[in-house]
Design an enzyme around this catalytic site. Structure first.
Site, PDB file in Angstrom:
ATOM      1  N   TYR A  88     -29.503  42.072 -59.643  1.00 24.90           N
ATOM      2  CA  TYR A  88     -28.344  41.615 -58.864  1.00 24.90           C
ATOM      3  C   TYR A  88     -27.884  40.285 -59.448  1.00 24.90           C
ATOM      4  O   TYR A  88     -28.696  39.428 -59.816  1.00 24.90           O
ATOM      5  CB  TYR A  88     -28.712  41.422 -57.385  1.00 24.90           C
ATOM      6  CG  TYR A  88     -27.588  40.797 -56.597  1.00 24.90           C
ATOM      7  CD1 TYR A  88     -26.604  41.580 -56.025  1.00 24.90           C
ATOM      8  CD2 TYR A  88     -27.501  39.401 -56.459  1.00 24.90           C
ATOM      9  CE1 TYR A  88     -25.546  41.001 -55.327  1.00 24.90           C
ATOM     10  CE2 TYR A  88     -26.448  38.818 -55.764  1.00 24.90           C
ATOM     11  CZ  TYR A  88     -25.487  39.628 -55.206  1.00 24.90           C
ATOM     12  OH  TYR A  88     -24.433  39.051 -54.531  1.00 24.90           O
TER      13      TYR A  88
ATOM     14  N   GLU B 101     -19.247  39.269 -58.436  1.00 23.75           N
ATOM     15  CA  GLU B 101     -20.512  39.932 -58.103  1.00 23.75           C
ATOM     16  C   GLU B 101     -20.724  41.148 -58.993  1.00 23.75           C
ATOM     17  O   GLU B 101     -19.794  41.957 -59.162  1.00 23.75           O
ATOM     18  CB  GLU B 101     -20.520  40.366 -56.635  1.00 23.75           C
ATOM     19  CG  GLU B 101     -21.838  40.988 -56.195  1.00 23.75           C
ATOM     20  CD  GLU B 101     -21.817  41.371 -54.719  1.00 23.75           C
ATOM     21  OE1 GLU B 101     -20.941  42.160 -54.330  1.00 23.75           O
ATOM     22  OE2 GLU B 101     -22.668  40.877 -53.971  1.00 23.75           O
TER      23      GLU B 101
END
Length: 390
Positions: A109, A197
């Site tokens: 992530y 992101e």
């Protein structure tokens, strides 16, 4: 401004952020051709909407032949995709991204955003890629590695090395991760993004580091500096009333309750929504006519409120300072001439010229419900909403 995944990847690639090869299509036949152009092997067909969790709703399919790609596109295009982020109404899928399949060794992530508490960018990473970061934070906060960037000195490679060490990356993957972070941060700054992101960020079996998915949100205040990015705005993905509010110059956010709120000031709007919740109902919107409002703003605000079929009662909560209460009262009466208002309206006006405002409303034909305090107003509007719903 939100962007689609394919748009985010196009922008990131301009900054040398590695992304998979892919092609946007709007027809199954084009999906077949795209899969063939990608080599005819494994590829991924992904719905393009402004919401995450698409895989959980059936909006992402892994296929292994061009024929399968066409069938997957046919199944996804035109579907109303419901994900945890769309709400129960879902979103209509009008386009899909056909993307090359990659051999994944690790999923990570990665994100960059502004940390408001420290007033500087923060870069976050986790070895638990592919999961919702909120779930990771709740179950295992220590799994999220953070590194801040000092705006006075700018980005330093030390930041990326800190993250790479925390993720346990070594060898080629470590080198490519360092390059990825530098490129991603350059994109974050260059695009004036408020969020970048990548989830998952993958390490392939060849030790390449690639943004498999991407979400980029641009700071609305910076859009005039990026006309090419603004041209990517997809009005189909936006709430029609919010588009209208943008045109009117008022701040408006659609919500899922039944009480329309007309207030001045973001803080008062938040307090109004909180107290409506405290009295057992839910706001239908966040609507702020702002400090420099005039009669026309009030008319436009009522136009927005009455355009929402879910509004069963209205609460006008104005604290008069620069905005004078008698102007707001006059604006409300003027709005009644232009907009059909067939729901109860509770009015709480406090501050500059509030006595004069109450006199104006008292002489109106419309049966306004008035209140002196915010709690009294909230109680009355919740009761009025419940009565209107019977």
């Amino acid at each position: 401004m939100k962007l689609h995944e394919f748009q985010a990847k196009e922008l990131l690639s301009r900054y040398s952020v590695p992304v998979p090869k892919g092609r946007l299509v709007t027809h199954p036949a084009a999906a077949y051709q795209a899969a063939q152009a990608l080599g005819g092997g494994t590829c991924v067909v992904k719905a393009q909407i402004h919401a995450g969790g698409r895989g959980k709703g059936g909006g992402v399919k892994v296929v292994h032949t061009p024929d399968d790609a066409a069938r997957a596109a046919e199944a996804i295009l035109g579907m109303t995709l419901v994900t945890p982020q769309t709400g129960p109404e879902g979103r209509l899928v009008k386009k899909v991204l056909v993307e090359q399949g990659l051999e994944i060794e690790r999923e990570l992530y990665f994100s960059i955003l502004i940390d408001r508490s420290t007033e500087r960018p923060v870069i976050m990473a986790s070895a638990q890629g592919g999961m919702e970061i909120e779930e990771v934070a709740a179950k295992d906060p220590g799994a999220i590695i953070t590194a801040h960037v000092n705006p006075d000195t700018g980005y330093s490679p030390y930041v990326a090395r800190t993250l790479a060490y925390g993720l346990g990356l070594t060898g080629d993957a470590n080198k490519k991760f360092l390059a990825f972070v530098a490129a991603a941060y350059k994109a974050f700054e260059g695009l004036d993004a408020s969020l970048l992101e990548v989830n998952p960020l993958i390490v392939t079996r060849n030790q390449d580091v690639i943004a498999l998915d991407a979400k980029v949100t641009i700071d609305d205040n910076a859009l005039r500096l990026h006309p090419d990015v603004f041209a990517m705005r997809d009005f189909d993905e936006e709430e029609p009333l919010e588009i209208l509010a943008d045109r009117y110059g008022v701040d408006y956010v659609k919500m899922d309750g039944g009480i329309g709120c007309l207030v001045n000031g973001a803080g008062l709007a938040m307090a109004t929504m909180d107290i409506i919740l405290a009295f057992g109902s839910r706001p239908a919107n966040f609507l702020d006519i702002k400090g420099g409002a005039n009669v026309q703003n009030v008319i436009k605000a009522f136009t927005l409120l009455m355009a929402d079929d879910h509004v069963r009662a209205v609460l006008v909560n104005i604290f008069g300072g620069i905005v004078k209460c008698d102007m707001v009262a006059s604006g409300i009466l003027e709005a009644m001439k232009h907009v059909k208002v067939d729901v109860p309206v509770v009015v709480r006006l406090s501050g500059t010229n509030s006595d004069k405002a109450r006199e104006i409303l008292a002489g109106a034909d419309f049966p306004f419900i008035t209140a002196q305090t915010l709690s009294e107003a909230a109680q009355k509007v919740v009761e009025a909403e419940k009565g209107a719903a019977k």
